[in-house]
Write an enzyme that holds these catalytic residues in place. Structure first.
Site, PDB file in Angstrom:
ATOM      1  N   LYS A  94       7.020  34.144 -27.217  1.00  0.00           N
ATOM      2  CA  LYS A  94       6.974  33.515 -28.280  1.00  0.00           C
ATOM      3  C   LYS A  94       6.639  33.539 -29.143  1.00  0.00           C
ATOM      4  CE  LYS A  94       8.650  29.891 -30.088  1.00  0.00           C
ATOM      5  NZ  LYS A  94       8.895  28.721 -30.415  1.00  0.00           N
ATOM      6  N   ASN A 100       4.257  33.012 -39.094  1.00  0.00           N
ATOM      7  CA  ASN A 100       4.396  31.805 -39.527  1.00  0.00           C
ATOM      8  C   ASN A 100       3.444  31.968 -40.700  1.00  0.00           C
ATOM      9  OD1 ASN A 100       6.002  31.099 -36.926  1.00  0.00           O
ATOM     10  ND2 ASN A 100       5.302  29.490 -37.211  1.00  0.00           N
ATOM     11  N   ILE A 104      10.001  17.774 -31.201  1.00  0.00           N
ATOM     12  CA  ILE A 104      10.299  17.873 -29.089  1.00  0.00           C
ATOM     13  C   ILE A 104       9.972  16.976 -28.803  1.00  0.00           C
ATOM     14  CG2 ILE A 104       8.978  19.464 -28.193  1.00  0.00           C
ATOM     15  CD1 ILE A 104      11.239  21.002 -29.717  1.00  0.00           C
ATOM     16  N   GLY A 114       7.866  12.734 -31.263  1.00  0.00           N
ATOM     17  CA  GLY A 114       7.860  13.401 -32.189  1.00  0.00           C
ATOM     18  C   GLY A 114       9.688  14.505 -31.917  1.00  0.00           C
ATOM     19  N   ASN A 134       3.581  24.911 -28.940  1.00  0.00           N
ATOM     20  CA  ASN A 134       3.525  26.863 -29.284  1.00  0.00           C
ATOM     21  C   ASN A 134       2.205  26.902 -29.005  1.00  0.00           C
ATOM     22  OD1 ASN A 134       5.783  27.163 -29.632  1.00  0.00           O
ATOM     23  ND2 ASN A 134       5.783  26.924 -31.652  1.00  0.00           N
TER      24      ASN A 134
END
Ligand SMILES: NC(=O)C1=CN([C@@H]2O[C@H](COP(=O)(O)OP(=O)(O)OC[C@H]3O[C@@H](n4cnc5c(N)ncnc54)[C@H](OP(=O)(O)O)[C@@H]3O)[C@@H](O)[C@H]2O)C=CC1
Ligand SMILES: CC(C)(CO)C(=O)C(=O)O
Length: 325
Positions: free
Chosen positions: A203, A211, A11, A9, A102
């Site tokens: 991160k 989020n 990344i 996808g 992530n």
């Protein structure tokens, strides 16, 4: 070097095009219209005002691609457990597994000084992932670039080129150094860090707060990070996250207010979780938030604000058909 990117996808496609065009033997596992487009036109990367194309071997079946030196997972985190058994043909005795995603990685407790091995149920339900892919294969990877896939077979690069790597036990192994070298030759920044969990947390620190809050409020990062009341909620979540991480030995190199200011600078950006909600796609709640609450419980750290927001965002996501947990 043979590299398979599982999940070509936004990344995965970026990694695949750059590494293939630098001479790495790259293949991808993809599906549906994305696979059809990659087979017909190659993978197309729009970057810096031009298009780079890579003709890579592509299949929906790992058995077609065979054993690799490195397998990257660039799936959304919730897509990993259901496919781990299908990845088996990609693994030889020494194949490394690079978790370019992530959130809390499934291997979190592997090689972590002072902690016994245990699974993280939120990202490794029933230990299914670590059984299929023993954590000794894992190399950590923090993804900093921003990319999207506007149509099948196409990746648009927006920003950044850094993929920070690290062994879970902090060693400078031959395999992580070789991967870093290959990625640097492909044009990425790919530093190897001895304390990869510290990097993961910096991160994750933003993701765990912004989020879910974005999904609940439909606000962009600049608003969440600067409007007093919302910023206060984000800050409380981040401080709880910090306490969890520190109880597990993480050292933060920046303070919470600097991290929030960094998020504000990104501007009127919709987080990936809000984008997923708006598009009716599964949301990465478990890797970004459930896993953190679970680590908190494991470390004996209370996470009341995180628990509360988790309950709300799960309910919101279920109502939208974007979450089954
Ligand atoms: N995009 C970004 O800018 C950033 C992303 N990240 C993280 O990187 C990870 C990947 O994100 P991203 O690239 O955006 O996600 P995408 O959804 O763009 O890519 C995931 C790909 O995996 C494919 N896939 C899912 N299941 C399967 C399967 N069973 N077989 C084959 N292919 C499959 C998807 O196909 P399909 O479309 O058919 O579902 C999709 O093409 C996430 O953890 C994300 O949070 C981190 C930083 C920035
Ligand atoms: C933009 C950012 C940093 C928000 O936390 C992100 O990583 C995401 O959208 O998933």
């Amino acid at each position: 070097m043979k590299v398979c990117i599982f999940g070509a996808g936004a990344i995965g496609g970026y990694l695949a095009v750059r590494m293939a065009n630098a001479g790495v033997d790259v293949s991808v596992v993809a599906r549906g219209p994305n696979l059809a487009a990659i087979r017909e036109h190659g993978l197309r990367l729009r970057i810096d005002g031009r298009e780079e194309v890579a003709k890579v071997a592509a299949s929906d079946s790992a058995a077609d691609l065979g054993p690799q030196d490195y397998v990257f997972t660039t799936l959304k985190a919730h897509s990993l457990p259901p496919v781990v058994d299908r990845m088996a043909p990609l693994f030889g005795p020494d194949t490394a597994f690079v978790t370019a995603m992530n959130g809390v990685p499934y291997w979190y407790f592997h090689g972590l000084a002072g902690q016994d091995w245990r699974t993280v149920e939120a990202v490794d339900p029933g230990g299914r992932v670590s059984l299929a892919i023993p954590p000794g294969r894992a190399i950590g990877c923090v993804v900093y670039p921003a990319t999207e896939s506007p149509e099948p077979g196409v990746v648009e690069h927006h920003d950044g080129d850094r993929f920070t790597l690290g062994e879970p036990d902090g060693s400078k192994s031959e395999r992580v150094n070789a991967l870093s070298k290959a990625m640097i030759e492909a044009g990425f920044k790919a530093p190897v860090r001895p304390r990869i969990r510290d990097e993961i947390w910096v991160k994750l620190w933003g993701n765990l707060a912004f989020n879910p809050l974005s999904a609940l409020t439909h606000q962009t990062l600049d608003v969440l990070a600067t409007q007093d009341d919302l910023r206060g909620v984000a800050r409380a979540m981040m401080l709880e996250g910090k306490a969890v991480a520190e109880a597990l030995g993480v050292k933060f190199s920046i303070d919470v207010d600097k991290r929030i200011a960094g998020a504000a600078e990104v501007g009127a950006h919709k987080t990936s979780m809000l984008q997923d909600l708006e598009r009716g796609r599964p949301m990465e709640i478990d890797a970004l938030l459930t896993g953190v609450c679970e680590l908190g419980a494991a470390a004996g750290v209370a996470t009341p604000t995180l628990d509360l927001v988790l309950a709300l965002v799960r309910a919101r996501a279920r109502a939208a058909g974007c979450y089954e947990g």
